[in-house]
Design an enzyme around this catalytic site. Sequence first.
Site, PDB file in Angstrom:
ATOM      1  N   ASN A  80       0.411   2.405   3.608  1.00 17.66           N
ATOM      2  CA  ASN A  80       0.029   3.822   3.553  1.00 17.66           C
ATOM      3  C   ASN A  80       1.119   4.728   2.984  1.00 17.66           C
ATOM      4  O   ASN A  80       0.812   5.791   2.450  1.00 17.66           O
ATOM      5  CB  ASN A  80      -0.350   4.277   4.976  1.00 17.66           C
ATOM      6  CG  ASN A  80      -0.325   5.779   5.116  1.00 17.66           C
ATOM      7  OD1 ASN A  80      -1.261   6.458   4.695  1.00 17.66           O
ATOM      8  ND2 ASN A  80       0.746   6.324   5.676  1.00 17.66           N
ATOM      9  N   TYR A  91       0.659  10.879 -10.274  1.00 16.39           N
ATOM     10  CA  TYR A  91       0.178  10.440  -8.956  1.00 16.39           C
ATOM     11  C   TYR A  91      -1.150   9.678  -9.113  1.00 16.39           C
ATOM     12  O   TYR A  91      -1.328   8.598  -8.536  1.00 16.39           O
ATOM     13  CB  TYR A  91      -0.001  11.670  -8.060  1.00 16.39           C
ATOM     14  CG  TYR A  91      -0.599  11.368  -6.702  1.00 16.39           C
ATOM     15  CD1 TYR A  91       0.180  10.829  -5.684  1.00 16.39           C
ATOM     16  CD2 TYR A  91      -1.946  11.637  -6.436  1.00 16.39           C
ATOM     17  CE1 TYR A  91      -0.366  10.563  -4.432  1.00 16.39           C
ATOM     18  CE2 TYR A  91      -2.500  11.380  -5.193  1.00 16.39           C
ATOM     19  CZ  TYR A  91      -1.708  10.843  -4.187  1.00 16.39           C
ATOM     20  OH  TYR A  91      -2.258  10.570  -2.958  1.00 16.39           O
ATOM     21  N   LYS A 125      -2.155   5.772  -8.112  1.00 11.60           N
ATOM     22  CA  LYS A 125      -3.222   5.438  -7.165  1.00 11.60           C
ATOM     23  C   LYS A 125      -4.314   4.583  -7.828  1.00 11.60           C
ATOM     24  O   LYS A 125      -4.939   3.749  -7.158  1.00 11.60           O
ATOM     25  CB  LYS A 125      -3.793   6.714  -6.546  1.00 11.60           C
ATOM     26  CG  LYS A 125      -2.797   7.419  -5.619  1.00 11.60           C
ATOM     27  CD  LYS A 125      -2.386   6.520  -4.453  1.00 11.60           C
ATOM     28  CE  LYS A 125      -1.481   7.187  -3.451  1.00 11.60           C
ATOM     29  NZ  LYS A 125      -1.157   6.333  -2.307  1.00 11.60           N
ATOM     30  N   VAL A 149      -6.885  15.728   2.476  1.00 11.56           N
ATOM     31  CA  VAL A 149      -6.707  15.985   3.909  1.00 11.56           C
ATOM     32  C   VAL A 149      -5.483  16.897   4.041  1.00 11.56           C
ATOM     33  O   VAL A 149      -4.442  16.615   3.437  1.00 11.56           O
ATOM     34  CB  VAL A 149      -6.453  14.666   4.689  1.00 11.56           C
ATOM     35  CG1 VAL A 149      -6.330  14.942   6.179  1.00 11.56           C
ATOM     36  CG2 VAL A 149      -7.569  13.653   4.414  1.00 11.56           C
ATOM     37  N   THR A 205      -2.735  17.306   5.415  1.00 14.04           N
ATOM     38  CA  THR A 205      -1.457  16.861   5.972  1.00 14.04           C
ATOM     39  C   THR A 205      -0.361  17.627   5.238  1.00 14.04           C
ATOM     40  O   THR A 205      -0.652  18.465   4.373  1.00 14.04           O
ATOM     41  CB  THR A 205      -1.261  15.359   5.696  1.00 14.04           C
ATOM     42  OG1 THR A 205      -1.280  15.193   4.273  1.00 14.04           O
ATOM     43  CG2 THR A 205      -2.361  14.507   6.311  1.00 14.04           C
ATOM     44  N   THR A 213      -0.418  23.655  -6.785  1.00 11.75           N
ATOM     45  CA  THR A 213      -1.367  23.879  -7.896  1.00 11.75           C
ATOM     46  C   THR A 213      -1.559  25.381  -8.097  1.00 11.75           C
ATOM     47  O   THR A 213      -1.691  25.844  -9.232  1.00 11.75           O
ATOM     48  CB  THR A 213      -2.736  23.208  -7.647  1.00 11.75           C
ATOM     49  OG1 THR A 213      -3.215  23.570  -6.364  1.00 11.75           O
ATOM     50  CG2 THR A 213      -2.670  21.713  -7.770  1.00 11.75           C
TER      51      THR A 213
HETATM   52  N1  LIG Z   1      -3.240  13.899   2.327  1.00 16.71           N
HETATM   53  C1  LIG Z   1      -4.100  13.659   1.387  1.00 16.71           C
HETATM   54  O1  LIG Z   1      -4.861  14.555   0.983  1.00 16.71           O
HETATM   55  C2  LIG Z   1      -4.202  12.301   0.753  1.00 16.71           C
HETATM   56  C3  LIG Z   1      -5.317  12.038  -0.037  1.00 16.71           C
HETATM   57  C4  LIG Z   1      -5.442  10.780  -0.632  1.00 16.71           C
HETATM   58  C5  LIG Z   1      -4.463   9.830  -0.429  1.00 16.71           C
HETATM   59  N2  LIG Z   1      -3.391  10.116   0.338  1.00 16.71           N
HETATM   60  C6  LIG Z   1      -2.405   9.055   0.526  1.00 16.71           C
HETATM   61  O2  LIG Z   1      -2.292   8.770   1.906  1.00 16.71           O
HETATM   62  C7  LIG Z   1      -0.974   8.330   2.211  1.00 16.71           C
HETATM   63  C8  LIG Z   1      -0.407   9.181   3.340  1.00 16.71           C
HETATM   64  O3  LIG Z   1      -0.403  10.530   2.925  1.00 16.71           O
HETATM   65  P1  LIG Z   1      -0.075  11.757   3.906  1.00 16.71           P
HETATM   66  O4  LIG Z   1      -0.913  12.873   3.462  1.00 16.71           O
HETATM   67  O5  LIG Z   1      -0.114  11.312   5.304  1.00 16.71           O
HETATM   68  O6  LIG Z   1       1.428  12.045   3.450  1.00 16.71           O
HETATM   69  P2  LIG Z   1       2.658  12.651   4.269  1.00 16.71           P
HETATM   70  O7  LIG Z   1       3.612  13.129   3.251  1.00 16.71           O
HETATM   71  O8  LIG Z   1       2.146  13.620   5.300  1.00 16.71           O
HETATM   72  O9  LIG Z   1       3.253  11.372   5.034  1.00 16.71           O
HETATM   73  C9  LIG Z   1       3.782  10.310   4.279  1.00 16.71           C
HETATM   74  C10 LIG Z   1       4.640   9.419   5.157  1.00 16.71           C
HETATM   75  O10 LIG Z   1       5.158   8.362   4.319  1.00 16.71           O
HETATM   76  C11 LIG Z   1       6.548   8.234   4.570  1.00 16.71           C
HETATM   77  N3  LIG Z   1       7.232   7.704   3.379  1.00 16.71           N
HETATM   78  C12 LIG Z   1       7.445   8.331   2.200  1.00 16.71           C
HETATM   79  N4  LIG Z   1       8.167   7.552   1.376  1.00 16.71           N
HETATM   80  C13 LIG Z   1       8.423   6.399   2.059  1.00 16.71           C
HETATM   81  C14 LIG Z   1       9.147   5.214   1.753  1.00 16.71           C
HETATM   82  N5  LIG Z   1       9.755   5.056   0.571  1.00 16.71           N
HETATM   83  N6  LIG Z   1       9.183   4.239   2.685  1.00 16.71           N
HETATM   84  C15 LIG Z   1       8.581   4.390   3.895  1.00 16.71           C
HETATM   85  N7  LIG Z   1       7.907   5.505   4.238  1.00 16.71           N
HETATM   86  C16 LIG Z   1       7.834   6.494   3.329  1.00 16.71           C
HETATM   87  C17 LIG Z   1       7.027   9.642   4.929  1.00 16.71           C
HETATM   88  O11 LIG Z   1       8.254   9.620   5.623  1.00 16.71           O
HETATM   89  C18 LIG Z   1       5.845  10.135   5.765  1.00 16.71           C
HETATM   90  O12 LIG Z   1       5.998   9.778   7.119  1.00 16.71           O
HETATM   91  C19 LIG Z   1      -0.185   8.420   0.907  1.00 16.71           C
HETATM   92  O13 LIG Z   1      -0.173   7.173   0.272  1.00 16.71           O
HETATM   93  C20 LIG Z   1      -1.000   9.407   0.101  1.00 16.71           C
HETATM   94  O14 LIG Z   1      -0.794   9.261  -1.278  1.00 16.71           O
HETATM   95  C21 LIG Z   1      -3.236  11.319   0.941  1.00 16.71           C
END
Ligand SMILES: NC(=O)c1ccc[n+]([C@@H]2O[C@H](COP(=O)([O-])OP(=O)(O)OC[C@H]3O[C@@H](n4cnc5c(N)ncnc54)[C@H](O)[C@@H]3O)[C@@H](O)[C@H]2O)c1
Length: 262
Positions: A87, A156, A160, A191, A193, A203
């Site tokens: 993740n 990005y 993905k 989401v 977050t 953006t």
């Molecule tokens: N939030 C969204 O809208 C959304 C949508 C689609 C996909 N995603 C994907 O879901 C995943 C989680 O996203 P999120 O929104 O929770 O992000 P976030 O930034 O809130 O949390 C990401 C977490 O990953 C950790 N992280 C970052 N780089 C790291 C590394 N090199 N090694 C270990 N841990 C690391 C961070 O410390 C953090 O705890 C990501 O892959 C993101 O691309 C998020």
Amino acid sequence: MSAFDLAGRRVLVTGGAQGLGEGMARALGAAGAAVMIADVAKDLGEQTAAGMGARFVALDVTDDAAWEGAVAQTVDELGGLDVVVNNAGLEVTQLLVDTDPDDVRRLLEVNLIGTMLGIKHAFRAMRPGGAAGAGGVVVNVSSVAANIAFPSIGAYSATKAGVDRLTRVAAMESGKLGYGVRVTCVHPGLVPTAMGQKLAVETAGLGLFASPEEAVGAVVELTPSGRLGEVADIADAVVFLASDAARFVNGAGLQVDGGMGM
Ligand SMILES: NC(=O)c1ccc[n+]([C@@H]2O[C@H](COP(=O)([O-])OP(=O)(O)OC[C@H]3O[C@@H](n4cnc5c(N)ncnc54)[C@H](O)[C@@H]3O)[C@@H](O)[C@H]2O)c1
């Protein structure tokens, strides 16, 4: 016992210190699994893990040797390894006309190479003869960004889309080589977050939308379900993919985005 039940399963979730990964760790634990949170954010990760009765290991997913140590520690402390959720991820908001190769390299490292290393070490541990050795499940985290064209997230989106393709090849290699590991991915919608909120603000900052609220409104407008995603929406889908209820789901990407990416 329900096919969705994860009692007795040992799970490692990367990027589980906050956001979607935290929600996934919580939901997997609620479904009965023993959980190891692996994150580069040590203090926050320890705090999050303690709050849900999970364990924590410091891991930068781009570090091959650190992966080996984190998986060994998980197998040791949890008594095996059945599920790895890749993740951890980064997002950089940047117009292609402003491409900074260093930013793109960092995205490739974390989102793509980090996921590849997660697959590598999950396979090595779970395949016959591995330290865990009983097969299992890998769930990768892609994005709706792999399926749509949204301005300012070109690099990005490319990472993905790469995660989506990697998932398919990984499932094929596992099947052909008899590893006994299913590999799937989820495509979350937006989401709010830390990452999701940053995207809306940035953006708007680039002048693509009049305000962060308008950016969010544009996403909702493109979403048949008519709302943003919630952490639990994505986490519950990961529980499904990790469970025996998804036993014949392999190499697939599940869109958990309210229909935005269809
Ligand atoms: N939030 C969204 O809208 C959304 C949508 C689609 C996909 N995603 C994907 O879901 C995943 C989680 O996203 P999120 O929104 O929770 O992000 P976030 O930034 O809130 O949390 C990401 C977490 O990953 C950790 N992280 C970052 N780089 C790291 C590394 N090199 N090694 C270990 N841990 C690391 C961070 O410390 C953090 O705890 C990501 O892959 C993101 O691309 C998020």
